[in-house]
Design an enzyme around this catalytic site. Structure first.
Site, short mmCIF file in Angstrom:
data_model
loop_
_atom_site.label_atom_id
_atom_site.label_comp_id
_atom_site.label_asym_id
_atom_site.label_seq_id
_atom_site.Cartn_x
_atom_site.Cartn_y
_atom_site.Cartn_z
N ARG A 1 41.88 -28.17 -58.94
CA ARG A 1 42.78 -29.31 -59.02
C ARG A 1 43.52 -29.43 -60.35
O ARG A 1 44.75 -29.52 -60.40
CB ARG A 1 42.00 -30.60 -58.75
CG ARG A 1 42.90 -31.84 -58.66
CD ARG A 1 42.06 -33.11 -58.73
NE ARG A 1 40.90 -33.05 -57.85
CZ ARG A 1 39.85 -33.85 -57.95
NH1 ARG A 1 39.81 -34.75 -58.92
NH2 ARG A 1 38.84 -33.76 -57.12
N ASP B 1 37.54 -19.33 -46.72
CA ASP B 1 38.16 -20.44 -47.44
C ASP B 1 38.18 -21.64 -46.50
O ASP B 1 38.17 -21.49 -45.27
CB ASP B 1 39.59 -20.05 -47.84
CG ASP B 1 40.30 -21.17 -48.57
OD1 ASP B 1 39.71 -21.77 -49.47
OD2 ASP B 1 41.47 -21.45 -48.22
N ASP C 1 43.99 -18.07 -47.00
CA ASP C 1 45.40 -18.29 -46.67
C ASP C 1 46.26 -18.44 -47.91
O ASP C 1 47.48 -18.51 -47.80
CB ASP C 1 45.56 -19.53 -45.77
CG ASP C 1 45.32 -20.83 -46.53
OD1 ASP C 1 44.37 -20.88 -47.33
OD2 ASP C 1 46.08 -21.79 -46.30
N SER D 1 38.25 -27.17 -53.76
CA SER D 1 38.19 -28.63 -53.65
C SER D 1 36.81 -29.16 -54.02
O SER D 1 35.78 -28.60 -53.62
CB SER D 1 38.56 -29.07 -52.24
OG SER D 1 38.38 -30.46 -52.10
N GLY E 1 45.49 -23.19 -53.62
CA GLY E 1 44.31 -22.37 -53.86
C GLY E 1 43.68 -22.53 -55.23
O GLY E 1 42.59 -22.02 -55.46
N ASN F 1 35.98 -31.97 -52.83
CA ASN F 1 35.69 -32.80 -51.67
C ASN F 1 35.09 -32.00 -50.51
O ASN F 1 34.93 -32.53 -49.41
CB ASN F 1 36.99 -33.47 -51.18
CG ASN F 1 37.63 -34.34 -52.23
OD1 ASN F 1 37.03 -35.30 -52.70
ND2 ASN F 1 38.84 -34.00 -52.62
N ASP G 1 40.40 -24.88 -46.74
CA ASP G 1 41.70 -25.46 -46.43
C ASP G 1 42.66 -24.40 -45.90
O ASP G 1 42.97 -23.43 -46.60
CB ASP G 1 42.30 -26.11 -47.68
CG ASP G 1 41.37 -27.16 -48.27
OD1 ASP G 1 40.84 -27.96 -47.50
OD2 ASP G 1 41.19 -27.16 -49.51
#
Length: 255
Positions: free
Chosen positions: A64, A11, A197, A139, A61, A141, A13
């Protein structure tokens, strides 16, 4: 190469980069602004977005717009879903999700992207041994973030929010995105690991029947990650070593 695994998926982030905190700050800014606007219009008080409780339950997680909708539903606020092209000031799930993304990009441009050095060292050690490495993130991004952080060359494949949208995949906790990344890497899930996480990501790895699912707990998350299906829970990315991964596979998938 090792007896039990051929590679793994990380993952982004909170595992590779520190951008999970940037995401949470952007979410709080957007939600708090809108809750104040909504309270003023409806003459009904709404408590501010809580980073410790609201973020891990409703947002962390998730894609969006799914996270945005989940939080508003928890507050009894009904909004039209709208369209991903909605402008950031439009009162739709997508519009407000896009407002959050504006705040997020502003924070990244201002503060930069921090990385977890032990995770990056672990990836480099795996690559040196010939393992395939994938990156998964909800994401949209993601590619900008790893470019800014100088991490593009670490990953053989990237599956992110844009990929999920383009291919119509369900987000976490469904395993679709992780299974797609494994497919692109030509990895059998039972011979690959997932490192996450977020509880929703751990659940996705577990439901995808990956060989070992490692939960990286930040703060008091260990129990939630175990409940979500983590085979191993660690509290420090420095625990991510080739030797430890060998041991975890031997313990959980060895014969």
């Amino acid at each position: 190469m090792h007896a039990y695994y051929d590679g793994g998926i990380f993952d982004l982030d909170g595992v590779v980069t520190h951008t999970a905190m940037v995401h949470s700050r952007a979410w709080k800014k957007m939600f708090d602004e809108y809750l104040m606007e909504w309270s003023a219009k409806n003459n009904e008080e709404q408590a501010p977005f809580d980073m410790d409780t609201d973020y891990p339950i409703y947002v962390d997680g998730k894609p969006r717009y799914q996270g945005c909708q989940s939080f508003f539903e928890s507050r009894g606020i009904e909004l039209p879903f709208g369209d991903p092209s909605d402008p950031p000031r439009k009162e739709t799930v997508c519009g407000l999700g896009n407002r959050k993304n504006e705040f997020y990009r502003e924070l990244v441009e201002t503060d930069g992207v921090g990385i977890f050095d032990p995770t990056v060292d672990f990836i480099k050690a795996l690559r040196a041994e010939g393992h395939k490495i994938g990156l998964m993130s909800s994401s949209k991004n993601t590619r900008d973030i790893i470019r800014i952080a100088g991490l593009v060359e670490l990953f053989d494949e990237v599956v992110d929010g844009l990929t999920a949208e383009q291919e119509g995949m369900r987000g976490k906790p469904h395993p679709d995105v992780y299974l797609r990344c494994a497919e692109l890497l030509d990895l059998q899930p039972d011979r690959a690991f997932v490192i996450e996480d977020a509880a929703s990501g751990v659940e996705a790895g577990s439901r995808g029947e990956f060989g070992v699912v490692v939960g990286l707990a930040h703060g008091d998350q260990s129990e939630a990650l175990r409940d979500a299906g983590a085979d191993v829970v660690i509290t420090d990315p420095a625990e991510l070593t080739v030797e430890n991964m060998d041991g975890w596979f031997a313990e959980h998938r060895g014969t």
